[in-house]
Motif scaffolding. Sequence first.
Motif, PDB file in Angstrom:
ATOM      1  N   LEU A   1       0.797  -1.221   0.000  1.00  0.00           N
ATOM      2  CA  LEU A   1       0.000   0.000   0.000  1.00  0.00           C
ATOM      3  C   LEU A   1       0.829   1.271   0.000  1.00  0.00           C
ATOM      4  O   LEU A   1       0.328   2.342  -0.352  1.00  0.00           O
ATOM      5  CB  LEU A   1      -0.938   0.007   1.214  1.00  0.00           C
ATOM      6  N   GLY A   2       2.099   1.190   0.384  1.00  0.00           N
ATOM      7  CA  GLY A   2       2.934   2.378   0.414  1.00  0.00           C
ATOM      8  C   GLY A   2       2.672   3.256   1.608  1.00  0.00           C
ATOM      9  O   GLY A   2       1.708   3.057   2.366  1.00  0.00           O
ATOM     10  N   VAL A   3       3.522   4.257   1.771  1.00  0.00           N
ATOM     11  CA  VAL A   3       3.420   5.198   2.892  1.00  0.00           C
ATOM     12  C   VAL A   3       3.263   6.601   2.331  1.00  0.00           C
ATOM     13  O   VAL A   3       4.047   7.029   1.482  1.00  0.00           O
ATOM     14  CB  VAL A   3       4.672   5.125   3.793  1.00  0.00           C
ATOM     15  N   CYS A   4       2.250   7.320   2.806  1.00  0.00           N
ATOM     16  CA  CYS A   4       2.009   8.692   2.327  1.00  0.00           C
ATOM     17  C   CYS A   4       3.088   9.633   2.831  1.00  0.00           C
ATOM     18  O   CYS A   4       3.478   9.588   4.000  1.00  0.00           O
ATOM     19  CB  CYS A   4       0.637   9.182   2.796  1.00  0.00           C
ATOM     20  N   ARG A   5       3.555  10.488   1.941  1.00  0.00           N
ATOM     21  CA  ARG A   5       4.511  11.521   2.318  1.00  0.00           C
ATOM     22  C   ARG A   5       3.875  12.890   2.073  1.00  0.00           C
ATOM     23  O   ARG A   5       3.446  13.197   0.968  1.00  0.00           O
ATOM     24  CB  ARG A   5       5.793  11.396   1.489  1.00  0.00           C
ATOM     25  N   ASP A   6       3.778  13.677   3.107  1.00  0.00           N
ATOM     26  CA  ASP A   6       3.257  15.044   3.004  1.00  0.00           C
ATOM     27  C   ASP A   6       1.894  15.099   2.326  1.00  0.00           C
ATOM     28  O   ASP A   6       1.685  15.887   1.391  1.00  0.00           O
ATOM     29  CB  ASP A   6       4.235  15.933   2.227  1.00  0.00           C
ATOM     30  N   PRO A   7       0.929  14.276   2.758  1.00  0.00           N
ATOM     31  CA  PRO A   7      -0.378  14.308   2.087  1.00  0.00           C
ATOM     32  C   PRO A   7      -1.130  15.595   2.404  1.00  0.00           C
ATOM     33  O   PRO A   7      -1.143  16.067   3.537  1.00  0.00           O
ATOM     34  CB  PRO A   7      -1.107  13.093   2.676  1.00  0.00           C
ATOM     35  N   VAL A   8      -1.737  16.168   1.375  1.00  0.00           N
ATOM     36  CA  VAL A   8      -2.581  17.365   1.525  1.00  0.00           C
ATOM     37  C   VAL A   8      -3.902  17.093   0.839  1.00  0.00           C
ATOM     38  O   VAL A   8      -3.940  16.919  -0.386  1.00  0.00           O
ATOM     39  CB  VAL A   8      -1.910  18.613   0.914  1.00  0.00           C
ATOM     40  N   PRO A   9      -4.996  16.986   1.620  1.00  0.00           N
ATOM     41  CA  PRO A   9      -5.036  16.977   3.084  1.00  0.00           C
ATOM     42  C   PRO A   9      -4.570  15.633   3.630  1.00  0.00           C
ATOM     43  O   PRO A   9      -4.413  14.669   2.864  1.00  0.00           O
ATOM     44  CB  PRO A   9      -6.523  17.203   3.370  1.00  0.00           C
ATOM     45  N   ALA A  10      -4.363  15.557   4.938  1.00  0.00           N
ATOM     46  CA  ALA A  10      -3.905  14.304   5.543  1.00  0.00           C
ATOM     47  C   ALA A  10      -4.932  13.200   5.350  1.00  0.00           C
ATOM     48  O   ALA A  10      -4.574  12.034   5.148  1.00  0.00           O
ATOM     49  CB  ALA A  10      -3.622  14.511   7.028  1.00  0.00           C
ATOM     50  N   GLU A  11      -6.201  13.555   5.397  1.00  0.00           N
ATOM     51  CA  GLU A  11      -7.283  12.595   5.177  1.00  0.00           C
ATOM     52  C   GLU A  11      -8.334  13.243   4.290  1.00  0.00           C
ATOM     53  O   GLU A  11      -8.905  14.273   4.657  1.00  0.00           O
ATOM     54  CB  GLU A  11      -7.922  12.165   6.502  1.00  0.00           C
TER      55      GLU A  11
END
Length: 544
Positions: free
Chosen positions: A232-242
């Motif tokens: 699934l991978g790891v989110c980096r700096d997601p905008v928005p977080a959710e």
Amino acid sequence: MARRIVRTGLQLILITLFIFLAVVFLDNRFRVLPTSIHGHLPMHYSGFVVTDVTITQCSSLNPFSNCQLDPDSWHRVEKDLYLRTGWTSTAYVQFQRKKEEELGPEDKVLVDLKISRLTPPSEYTAKGETEAWEQRPGGIWLKRTASRHASDSGKAVTYIDVLFGADAVDPRPNWEIKDTPLLLDSWTENLETRLSIRRGNPTKMKKPVPRINDNGKFKVMQLADIHLSTGLGVCRDPVPAEIVPGHRCEADPRTLDFIERLLDEEKPDMVIFSGDQVNGETSPDAQSALFKSVKLVTDRKIPYAAIFGNHDDEGDLSREQLMNIYEDLPPEDIDGVGNYIVEVLDRGKSQHSALTFYLLDTHSYSPDERQFRGYDWIKPSQTRWFKNTAQSLRRKHQEYTHIHMNMAFIHIPLPEYRSEGKYFNGHWDEAPTAPGFNSGFKNALEEEGILFVSCGHDHVNDYCMLERDDNDKPSLWMCYGGGGGLGGYGGYNDYVRRVRFYDFDIGPGRVTTYKRLEYGMTEAKVDEMIIVDGGAVKGPDESA
């Protein structure tokens, strides 16, 4: 006399045998086998059927354990089921196979495979007989039949592969990935180690031919830096977080949802992957990662082309092996992997090229860090190939009844992307990480009439910059695709992931470009502008 003749004859036989063995040795010594390039990628042998499947485990603490069965009768899928994360253990899927004509009365042909903790329900044949399931390690259940006709019935399993991740997919024709992961132990369950099986003979994917639509238009979607992982991978700096409150960010599912939405809304005629499709650092099985991007377009029968970035081959596959997954795009005898052209044909049944896309490999890291820190550059052999190809096609392209247009796609930006004081449209939010050495490829692009070049690599830069010649005439647009993947960095100024599009209109010889965002203004075309008109590069105040 007779003895001398016999002795001479024996000497001649020995000399002939020696020469024969020497030739065989030398031939094998210098022959490069296809498997030496493709590694553990599935080898496609027509006419074979699988007769049995098992799993072998071995431990580095036990010198007597062995993960290799008899190689003369068992084929091992060269992927550790623990993805090399087991402290002391490794495990492999192995299967037996035979050519159809070599099947004997004692052989059974594999016609189905399931993964389950419990015995799958039995099924009845047309004759009313019960077909039993046979258990193997890892929760594998096999259904085998002694019928010789099963081998050519379309049910026969002909190859086994291993993929990883809860979101693993298999875009290859005739392949079926199992929903349940292997149940060998908690390691394989956590890694979501999955089997994929092929039925029937291998089917070569028929590549759709890119062609101008009947309305004279053609749309290209550039996917830059989608950074997919194994799993699934790891989110980096997601905008928005959710995006949905309470639903934590998972990098690959969110990236793929974004891309799928744009594919369905924009309906591009071609997709160009411009590098870093795979996030090598988080892709111990790059095949699983790459398959996710390929399936997006193959399911929709959209033509696509791909080049590589500096992260694609940091996993377990080389660029040559990755290119093999991309349907064996033709290599060139020049530096890099993935230097080629794509010709978009005119509408209808015309065989005239309307658009030519040049795709070039910008390699990875600098070969001379002491003098030129950072990233590699386009080599002289690539420039020669580009110029020779463009010049050889010029006469043919001039026969086209409309305006033929040429474009280029790369991954790492050219040094000129650092130029300041020139017109640009979009965001410049990080220093362009172009090579320290300038090999002069920008000049070659202008000399051969390239209208725009588009790159990736710098995720939060998404501008288009206008170059002008010595007479202050617009000569070349240099654009960024904008990073589209949540698995890559994006931590500047609340950066929202985005994708760039290019709309071609053959009638007026016009190109319009814009971007679409993952969040916020999701339905808007951002920074839309005309960059080519009348088949010529146009500045902001010169477009019609």
